[in-house]
Design an enzyme around this catalytic site. Structure first.
Site, PDB file in Angstrom:
ATOM      1  N   ARG A   2       0.820  -1.216   0.000  1.00 13.19           N
ATOM      2  CA  ARG A   2       0.000   0.000   0.000  1.00 13.19           C
ATOM      3  C   ARG A   2       0.855   1.267   0.000  1.00 13.19           C
ATOM      4  O   ARG A   2       2.077   1.216   0.048  1.00 13.19           O
ATOM      5  CB  ARG A   2      -0.970   0.011   1.189  1.00 13.19           C
ATOM      6  CG  ARG A   2      -1.939  -1.150   1.235  1.00 13.19           C
ATOM      7  CD  ARG A   2      -2.923  -1.030   2.389  1.00 13.19           C
ATOM      8  NE  ARG A   2      -3.873  -2.138   2.380  1.00 13.19           N
ATOM      9  CZ  ARG A   2      -4.803  -2.330   3.315  1.00 13.19           C
ATOM     10  NH1 ARG A   2      -4.898  -1.488   4.323  1.00 13.19           N
ATOM     11  NH2 ARG A   2      -5.622  -3.352   3.235  1.00 13.19           N
ATOM     12  N   ASN A  23       2.032  -5.809  -2.558  1.00 10.36           N
ATOM     13  CA  ASN A  23       0.655  -6.123  -2.206  1.00 10.36           C
ATOM     14  C   ASN A  23      -0.169  -4.834  -2.225  1.00 10.36           C
ATOM     15  O   ASN A  23       0.198  -3.847  -1.592  1.00 10.36           O
ATOM     16  CB  ASN A  23       0.592  -6.750  -0.807  1.00 10.36           C
ATOM     17  CG  ASN A  23      -0.831  -7.033  -0.365  1.00 10.36           C
ATOM     18  OD1 ASN A  23      -1.488  -7.922  -0.900  1.00 10.36           O
ATOM     19  ND2 ASN A  23      -1.340  -6.269   0.602  1.00 10.36           N
ATOM     20  N   GLU A  24      -1.253  -4.867  -2.972  1.00 11.61           N
ATOM     21  CA  GLU A  24      -2.182  -3.737  -3.030  1.00 11.61           C
ATOM     22  C   GLU A  24      -1.461  -2.427  -3.338  1.00 11.61           C
ATOM     23  O   GLU A  24      -1.673  -1.399  -2.699  1.00 11.61           O
ATOM     24  CB  GLU A  24      -2.982  -3.635  -1.725  1.00 11.61           C
ATOM     25  CG  GLU A  24      -3.847  -4.860  -1.482  1.00 11.61           C
ATOM     26  CD  GLU A  24      -4.627  -4.828  -0.178  1.00 11.61           C
ATOM     27  OE1 GLU A  24      -4.457  -3.874   0.607  1.00 11.61           O
ATOM     28  OE2 GLU A  24      -5.407  -5.760   0.063  1.00 11.61           O
ATOM     29  N   ASN A  25      -0.607  -2.465  -4.344  1.00 15.97           N
ATOM     30  CA  ASN A  25       0.159  -1.279  -4.706  1.00 15.97           C
ATOM     31  C   ASN A  25      -0.663  -0.239  -5.457  1.00 15.97           C
ATOM     32  O   ASN A  25      -0.142   0.811  -5.833  1.00 15.97           O
ATOM     33  CB  ASN A  25       1.381  -1.682  -5.541  1.00 15.97           C
ATOM     34  CG  ASN A  25       2.281  -2.630  -4.781  1.00 15.97           C
ATOM     35  OD1 ASN A  25       2.262  -3.836  -5.019  1.00 15.97           O
ATOM     36  ND2 ASN A  25       3.049  -2.119  -3.835  1.00 15.97           N
ATOM     37  N   ARG A  38      -0.258  -9.173  -5.632  1.00 16.75           N
ATOM     38  CA  ARG A  38      -1.700  -9.268  -5.431  1.00 16.75           C
ATOM     39  C   ARG A  38      -2.315  -7.877  -5.484  1.00 16.75           C
ATOM     40  O   ARG A  38      -1.840  -6.945  -4.858  1.00 16.75           O
ATOM     41  CB  ARG A  38      -2.020  -9.917  -4.079  1.00 16.75           C
ATOM     42  CG  ARG A  38      -3.527 -10.050  -3.882  1.00 16.75           C
ATOM     43  CD  ARG A  38      -3.956 -10.338  -2.465  1.00 16.75           C
ATOM     44  NE  ARG A  38      -5.380 -10.056  -2.340  1.00 16.75           N
ATOM     45  CZ  ARG A  38      -5.883  -8.866  -2.059  1.00 16.75           C
ATOM     46  NH1 ARG A  38      -5.092  -7.842  -1.842  1.00 16.75           N
ATOM     47  NH2 ARG A  38      -7.183  -8.690  -1.995  1.00 16.75           N
TER      48      ARG A  38
END
Length: 835
Positions: A370, A406-408, A445
């Protein structure tokens, strides 16, 4: 090499100091102006309890450790190292007042060489020859570091993995990497001419640049301990990484989840400065994500059945002992999993060793999670942590995927968000990973605009929780599968409060759009207010719903022939700073087990699909009360992997049912029965290939109708270990128990003893929602005799003080007193006295 863990005799202080001299100043000033140091044992985090404090944010800042180190290096001109298996998030190491090293990154290993520190050469007399060692850990938030503080987990501070004192000769081995070339196996799948090539590479640790001749001996042993290859060589010291030898292994034993065969490679280095050795384990296996198809391991299709792990545990946060880690990993294996994603950071070497031993395939990733993308400093930390993760965990055969993020697509840490910049950097990390290790794949992801860069991609699919309904699951997966070459479904599940059960679940079928509706989680969907209708906002957060959803997902996955695999999020409940409104504040409650590894009902649903050993479980062991009308037919659900089961209610058989995966729910193992008011007993007997297993439970069936709860009643139960379990239950105005009450209650304690709270468990939290109309907490009382004065005594006597006087007379008891209170909004407080 000689290595020992430094676990005992540490002292700790949480807070900032004026300077490193304050670590030792109290010794000179004879405790004047001294810092209040506390004795601790490693591993340790200073956020072990405050991460779950419902009333304040967990501490992020500096904290200090000190230790008086006795050295005894046996090697002439040997090196003395401190090997950190992980410390968070920024670490500085001092010998006395001299800074000798630092490290940025909370999850990768690092070594600090203290050989030439000034205080080693001029030992401080007041420490009698021991080395005064000070370590500062700092988990202060910095936007230009990873992971982001908006990540759904705590950024723990402290020396929360093992710290080792290591002695090595002046020239020693730093890394040994075993490269396994399986092309000979893949090309000869249909023949008996199967072989693989093993290349052994090594790097030296030689800071003084010694040049004396080296002798190296290499030996490879198979899983049974038989020597299968060996060699010797003599050479001068080298720089960087160098290949030492290459071997061919004919017909090697393959590593797999079913048979995790491990080879060992021992490299012994001898020089005039002494002898040292490194032994590394490795496995022989090959895998493929078939384009637009399933996953293959060693030439055979394997459905990856997985879960996720955070390094987090009740009472200790990230500072899990080896025993705790072993218990957790064994539970995952016993559940029947063959895969695990280590989210969202490099995890302990102990975890990876156990994955190798137990047969769990691994996706391990760096904590670019994030927040967006920062400056060059930010990018360099990502590069460093990816490089360290691959170098440090290169030999583990369990690892098949290096995760790059993850969730970039979740922006928040900067006042800009540039998709093209993120794409360019993601491509750079992808290329770096393949440069360092081309035998494994890369993955991310949830970042749709980068899904074409990595080898394997997982979109966000949360059918039945953050979006849509759970019956949309297979359709959502198929649509996502068609959009990428290699699809892998990471993260699915639902929050569930342990011991909360309902007679009728909230599925959202009547209120939420299904059949083709979006099921991807979007920013803010985890919030409990606003947005579109969703089960996560409007549902009951019960174990009942979670088990029903799991049952549907696993039924679907078993018949999805094109599916590579999927992993439920997450195996264990874990602390998080972004969920203050959860039924247990600051807890992500999607676990199959509680934060202390207590199994929830969901664990057995997974076993019924995945486990090989015969098992059977009647749903609802922690459902003390069921309710309904007299003579109402009630469903009894049984989860089992056995071919048939027979159910008995109050001693009477309800018949035998055959298990059929397509018969939802419970694969057909469900019965309907009429319960008698009051106590009921259920027993099930399941059979698989003449092996019988059984389960049984009892509960109270309540037919009395209740209205709104108006009071709490307290009961206490003394435990064998001396603790007291205090439980509060909700009742209406007529004194009828309210089994579906679910409001928040708060426990408090005045006097001696203490609440065992801030644990993030259903019975270890002082602020918690009721589950099944009840809430409880354990109390650690102080010594002396014990008497319990109930809430009824308070009411009769006219208050706590009068109740104590009524119980003991006008002279107060000469024993410690503890008053435990429980309050809920709109209700009169209830009390009990422990003394």
């Amino acid at each position: 090499m000689i290595s020992q863990r430094l676990n005992e005799h540490w002292q700790h202080y949480t807070g900032t100091l004026g300077g490193v001299w304050e670590v030792w100043r109290g010794d000179k000033l004879q405790n004047h102006y001294n810092v209040p140091w506390q004795a601790v044992t490693l591993p340790h985090t200073y956020n072990g309890l405050d991460a779950m404090d419902p009333d304040s944010k967990y501490y992020q800042g500096e904290a200090w450790y000190r230790y008086k180190l006795q050295l005894n290096n046996p090697y002439p001109e040997g090196r003395t190292l401190l090997h950190f298996e992980g410390a968070g998030q920024r670490t500085k190491v001092y010998v006395y007042t001299e800074e000798i090293g630092e490290h940025l990154g909370g999850y990768d290993e690092f070594r600090i060489d203290i050989t030439e520190a000034h205080a080693l050469q001029h030992r401080v007399e007041r420490y009698e020859g021991k080395i005064p060692l000070a370590i500062m850990c700092d988990n202060s938030r910095e936007l230009e570091t990873i992971p982001s503080d908006t990540s759904d987990f705590n950024l723990y501070g402290g020396i929360y993995r093992y710290l080792n004192l290591v002695y090595v000769p002046a020239i020693s081995l730093e890394h040994v990497h075993i490269e396994v070339d399986t092309s000979g196996l893949q090309q000869a799948e249909a023949t008996e001419q199967r072989h693989c090539r093993i290349a052994v590479r090594a790097t030296l640790y030689n800071p003084a640049m010694k040049q004396e001749e080296l002798e190296l001996k290499l030996e490879i042993k198979d899983a049974a301990g038989r020597c299968v290859a060996k060699s010797t060589l003599q050479c001068k010291p080298w720089q960087q990484e160098q290949q030492l030898a290459q071997f061919e292994l004919p017909n090697p034993q393959l590593w797999s989840p079913a048979e995790p065969a491990l080879y060992t490679c021992s490299v012994t280095l001898k020089s005039t400065y002494g002898e040292t050795a490194l032994t590394e384990r490795f496995g022989v296996r090959y895998f493929q994500f078939q384009k637009k198809g399933p996953f293959y391991l060693n030439g055979e299709r394997l459905l990856l059945r997985g879960t996720h792990r955070h390094e987090d545990h009740a009472g200790v946060g990230a500072a899990m002992t080896e025993a705790m880690i072993r218990e957790e990993m064994q539970l995952i294996k016993s559940m029947g999993a063959n895969f695990i994603r280590l989210g969202h950071y490099q995890q302990s070497r102990i975890v990876l060793d156990l994955c190798d031993e137990l047969g769990l395939l691994v996706w391990e990733e760096i904590p670019w999670c994030r927040g967006g993308l920062g400056s060059e400093q930010y990018k360099q930390q990502c590069r460093d942590m990816l490089t360290n993760m691959i170098q440090q965990h290169y030999n583990h055969p369990s690892i098949i995927i290096w995760g790059l993020g993850n969730e970039n697509d979740w922006e928040c840490d900067f006042d800009y968000f540039d998709e093209e910049q993120i794409r360019r950097f993601m491509k750079e990390l992808h290329e770096l990973a393949h440069q360092l290790d081309d035998s494994r794949l890369t993955a991310i992801r949830r970042c749709e605009f980068c899904k074409d860069i990595v080898d394997v991609y997982s979109p966000s699919i949360w059918a039945g929780w953050y979006r849509g309904i759970y019956t949309d699951y297979e359709e959502s997966c198929k649509a996502a599968f068609e959009n990428v070459d290699s699809f892998f479904h990471m993260e699915w599940g639902a929050d569930n409060l342990a011991t909360r059960h309902v007679e009728k679940v909230y599925t959202g079928f009547d209120f939420i759009a299904g059949s083709g509706a979006s099921t991807d989680e979007r920013d803010g969907d985890y919030l409990l207010t606003g947005g579109e209708p969703r089960v996560s906002r409007d549902g009951d957060w019960s174990e009942t719903y979670f088990c029903e959803m799991i049952d549907w997902y696993l039924k679907c996955q078993q018949s999805m022939s094109w599916l590579t695999g999927a992993a439920q999020w997450s195996f264990k409940d874990f602390a998080t700073p972004v969920r203050p409104d959860s039924p247990i504040p600051y807890l992500n409650m999607k676990g199959i087990v509680e934060r202390d590894l207590t199994k929830k009902e969901a664990y057995y649903v997974f076993q019924s699909y995945w486990a090989e050993e015969p098992m059977v479980r009647i749903y609802g062991h922690t459902m003390k009360t069921r309710w309904g009308k007299p003579d109402e037919l009630k469903q009894i659900r049984v989860y089992s992997n056995c071919e048939q089961a027979e159910l008995f209610v109050n001693g009477q058989s309800l018949g035998v049912k055959l298990r059929s995966v397509d018969d939802f729910p419970c694969a057909g193992l469900r019965w309907e029965a009429v319960f008698r008011p009051g106590e009921n007993h259920i027993r099930v007997l399941a059979t698989q290939n003449s092996i019988q297993v059984e389960d049984q439970l009892s509960f109270v069936y309540q037919v009395e109708v209740w209205s709104e709860p108006v009071e709490l009643r307290i009961t206490t139960h003394k435990q064998e270990d001396g603790r007291i379990f205090v439980e509060a239950a909700a009742y209406d105005l007529q004194g009828v128990f309210c089994p579906d009450a679910s409001f928040f209650v708060r426990f408090g304690l005045t006097g001696n003893g203490r609440l065992l709270d801030n644990l993030g468990t259903i019975h270890g939290s002082r602020l918690v929602q009721l589950a099944g109309g009840r809430a409880g907490i354990y109390v650690d009382p102080t010594g002396g005799r014990r008497a319990v004065i109930s809430e009824t005594d308070f009411v009769t006597a006219g208050g706590p003080a009068a109740a104590v006087e009524a119980a003991f007379g006008k002279q107060q008891p000469a024993v410690p007193l503890s008053i435990v209170s429980v309050i809920a909004e709109g209700m009169k407080p209830a009390y009990t006295v422990l003394c």
